[in-house]
Design an enzyme around this catalytic site. Structure first.
Site, PDB file in Angstrom:
ATOM      1  N   GLY A  96      64.151  19.189 150.680  1.00  0.00           N
ATOM      2  CA  GLY A  96      63.194  19.678 149.701  1.00  0.00           C
ATOM      3  C   GLY A  96      63.279  21.186 149.599  1.00  0.00           C
ATOM      4  O   GLY A  96      62.827  21.896 150.500  1.00  0.00           O
ATOM      5  N   LYS A 104      44.775  20.572 158.512  1.00  0.00           N
ATOM      6  CA  LYS A 104      45.171  21.151 157.225  1.00  0.00           C
ATOM      7  C   LYS A 104      44.325  20.596 156.085  1.00  0.00           C
ATOM      8  O   LYS A 104      44.019  21.308 155.115  1.00  0.00           O
ATOM      9  CB  LYS A 104      46.646  20.864 156.959  1.00  0.00           C
ATOM     10  CG  LYS A 104      47.198  21.452 155.645  1.00  0.00           C
ATOM     11  CD  LYS A 104      47.041  22.952 155.571  1.00  0.00           C
ATOM     12  CE  LYS A 104      47.978  23.597 154.544  1.00  0.00           C
ATOM     13  NZ  LYS A 104      47.969  23.010 153.205  1.00  0.00           N
ATOM     14  N   GLU A 139      39.549  26.148 151.646  1.00  0.00           N
ATOM     15  CA  GLU A 139      40.290  27.012 150.717  1.00  0.00           C
ATOM     16  C   GLU A 139      39.802  26.845 149.288  1.00  0.00           C
ATOM     17  O   GLU A 139      39.495  27.825 148.589  1.00  0.00           O
ATOM     18  CB  GLU A 139      41.773  26.666 150.811  1.00  0.00           C
ATOM     19  CG  GLU A 139      42.667  27.332 149.797  1.00  0.00           C
ATOM     20  CD  GLU A 139      44.088  26.793 149.856  1.00  0.00           C
ATOM     21  OE1 GLU A 139      44.771  26.855 148.815  1.00  0.00           O
ATOM     22  OE2 GLU A 139      44.509  26.304 150.925  1.00  0.00           O
TER      23      GLU A 139
END
Length: 289
Positions: free
Chosen positions: A7, A189, A196
């Protein structure tokens, strides 16, 4: 250290570059031959398929996946698993659901293959700033990959140390942490991403209020024509709401104080996403470019 990278989008390509700068050997793979060719021109080893990538790695092999979560990641993991051997490691650095990590790790463990999940934050700025990494998986595999994590991480840098932190040890100050067993990295995360986007939404709605403080629906003596770039810059200096996201907001407003299309809050969110991740929002149908 040798590493396979699957990727080569915005983050995968820049992570490859940062690792090569750090002296690591990268074997790369992507659905785009041009992306592979481009990184090969910068010093990476090209591969024509996942099987070819595995064949160019020395045991014990380590392959880092940076493809979209869900189907693409699942398919890539399954294909790699067919070619890897006991003692090899698959690292998922995307945004997979942590329960998928737990499931995959159990399946791979039966073959003796390690699975490490790495919640990776840093966006398009990571090449220079480094990447914050939240890591889950077996201790043995994580320790073997420490040279990779150390190179990708930002390091202590010039950030002041938290008082008393020097007694704690560990790698948190370097910008990466082994959070726990499989799934824990992406679990941390996931919460990180919630915070966030909560911060981004708060900034966006706050500046939307500022933008509409000139509304004719308000009494004339309560209308304020505010300089939004100045306010964003002001808050960067000494305010308790300062952050890197605010830094990016100030950059976006300095470059384009009015932005374009949709509500101002939506524009702000789009501007922040473009600044930290390179995400470009598609133009609305019928709207001018």
């Amino acid at each position: 250290m040798q590493l396979g990278m699957v990727g080569l989008g915005r983050m995968g390509a820049n992570m490859t570059r940062r690792l090569m700068r750090g002296g690591h050997q990268l074997v790369v793979s992507d659905l785009s031959p041009d992306a592979v060719k481009g990184l090969a021109g910068e010093g990476a080893v090209a591969s024509a398929s996942l099987q070819d990538l595995v064949s160019k790695l020395k045991a014990p092999r380590a392959v880092w996946i940076m493809v979209p979560a869900g189907g693409p990641t699942e398919q890539t993991v399954q294909t790699l698993a067919q070619h890897l051997q006991a003692g090899d490691t698959i690292i998922d650095g995307g945004n997979s659901y942590f329960k998928d990590d737990v499931r995959r790790s159990k399946v791979l463990k039966e073959k003796g293959t390690h699975y490490v999940d790495v919640g990776t934050s840093g966006g398009v700025w990571g090449l220079e700033r480094g990447y914050c990494m939240m890591i889950g998986g077996p201790t043995e595999a994580v320790q073997q990959l420490d040279p990779i994590f150390k190179t990708l991480a930002p390091g202590i840098g010039n950030i002041p140390r938290t008082p008393g932190r020097e007694k704690s040890g560990g790698t948190a100050e370097e910008g990466y942490v082994h959070c726990g067993p499989s799934g824990s990295g992406h679990f941390v995360k996931m919460v990180h991403n919630g915070i966030e986007y909560g911060l981004m939404q708060a900034y966006a709605e706050g500046f939307d209020i500022f933008k509409n403080a000139t509304s004719k629906e308000l009494p004339e003596d309560l209308r304020y024509d505010l300089n939004l770039p100045d306010i964003a810059e002001l808050w960067r200096r000494g305010s308790v709401v300062s952050s890197w996201l605010l830094d990016l907001t100030a950059m976006a407003l300095t470059e384009n104080p009015t932005l374009s299309e949709h509500t101002f809050a939506e524009k702000m969110l789009s501007a922040m996403r473009e600044k930290f991740g390179g995400h470009v929002e598609p133009k609305a149908a019928g709207k001018p470019a």
